[in-house]
Design an enzyme around this catalytic site. Structure first.
Site, short mmCIF file in Angstrom:
data_model
loop_
_atom_site.label_atom_id
_atom_site.label_comp_id
_atom_site.label_asym_id
_atom_site.label_seq_id
_atom_site.Cartn_x
_atom_site.Cartn_y
_atom_site.Cartn_z
CG ASP A 165 -7.72 2.97 1.45
OD1 ASP A 165 -8.56 2.49 0.63
OD2 ASP A 165 -7.82 4.10 1.92
CE LYS A 199 -2.40 1.39 3.64
NZ LYS A 199 -3.43 1.45 4.70
#
Ligand code: SF4
Length: 217
Positions: free
Chosen positions: A139, A121
């Site tokens: 996310d 991420k």
């Protein structure tokens, strides 16, 4: 309509609704985004920005972070959750950047993933938002809403990332994550999506009742 066509219509529509959607972490240098992203785990971006406003003044460069003690770094970021682990990761990450990369944040996924405290991420955030290299940040907002939209059936972020890269033209990869955050805050809320005012309701599998509702919850 194919899933590719539907994905493009969704991203174009959401971009029209949230034209300002962008990274909400404050930073000037790439290494600052890296640190802010480490701090953002299980913490709001607003809280992180409050912390980094002072942090980046008191620690103005990588050397000051790399030579900080664990105790003083914990003190500097203690209003953030998981501050002990984050302090350890920040110091170690800055040490590696200095020792191995001459103080530059690398621009490739494999090198980014070798840095302490950095997962896909954050790596994708760095590639996209700092270097402008097409990358999809997945996310919790992105994972949840992408499933509701019916653009993935997966729960694992790397698989969702792959589905989105297959469905979306590269030019939308960076925007997608930001649009998901904006939409998740405004309309497609985790507790209760407000589908009756959603601009992409007619394109959404959950809203038209074809999605596995349980998968999106
Ligand atoms: S229609 Fe509902 S579930 Fe689908 S994206 Fe919009 S708010 Fe979310």
């Amino acid at each position: 309509m194919t899933d590719n066509e539907r994905a493009v219509k969704i991203v174009e529509t959401l971009h029209g609704n949230y034209p300002q959607a962008d990274c909400t972490l404050d930073f000037e240098h790439t290494w600052q985004l890296l640190i802010a992203a480490i701090l953002a785990a299980q913490c709001t971006d607003a809280r992180v920005n409050i912390i980094t406003a002072d942090l980046f003044v008191n620690y103005p460069d990588l050397i000051s972070f790399a030579t900080a003690t664990q105790e003083e770094m914990e003190q500097a970021i203690k209003s953030c959750g998981l501050f002990r682990n984050k302090a350890r990761a920040i110091i170690a990450c800055c040490q590696v950047l200095l020792d191995k990369y001459d103080g530059e944040v690398p621009q490739d996924m494999d090198s980014l993933l070798e840095l302490p405290g950095i997962g896909r991420k954050i790596a994708n955030l760095i590639l996209g938002d700092s270097y402008g290299i097409p990358a999809v940040v997945v996310d919790t907002h992105c994972a949840r809403i992408t499933r509701l939209l019916g653009l993935t059936s997966h729960k694992e972020p790397p698989k969702i990332e792959q589905d989105l890269m297959r469905l979306l033209p590269e030019k939308w990869w960076i925007s997608w994550g930001h649009l998901m955050v904006a939409h998740g805050r405004e309309i497609c809320k985790a507790r209760q999506p407000v589908c009756n005012i959603c601009p992409v309701a007619l394109l959404c599998s959950y809203a038209v009742g074809t999605a596995d509702g349980a998968a999106g919850k």
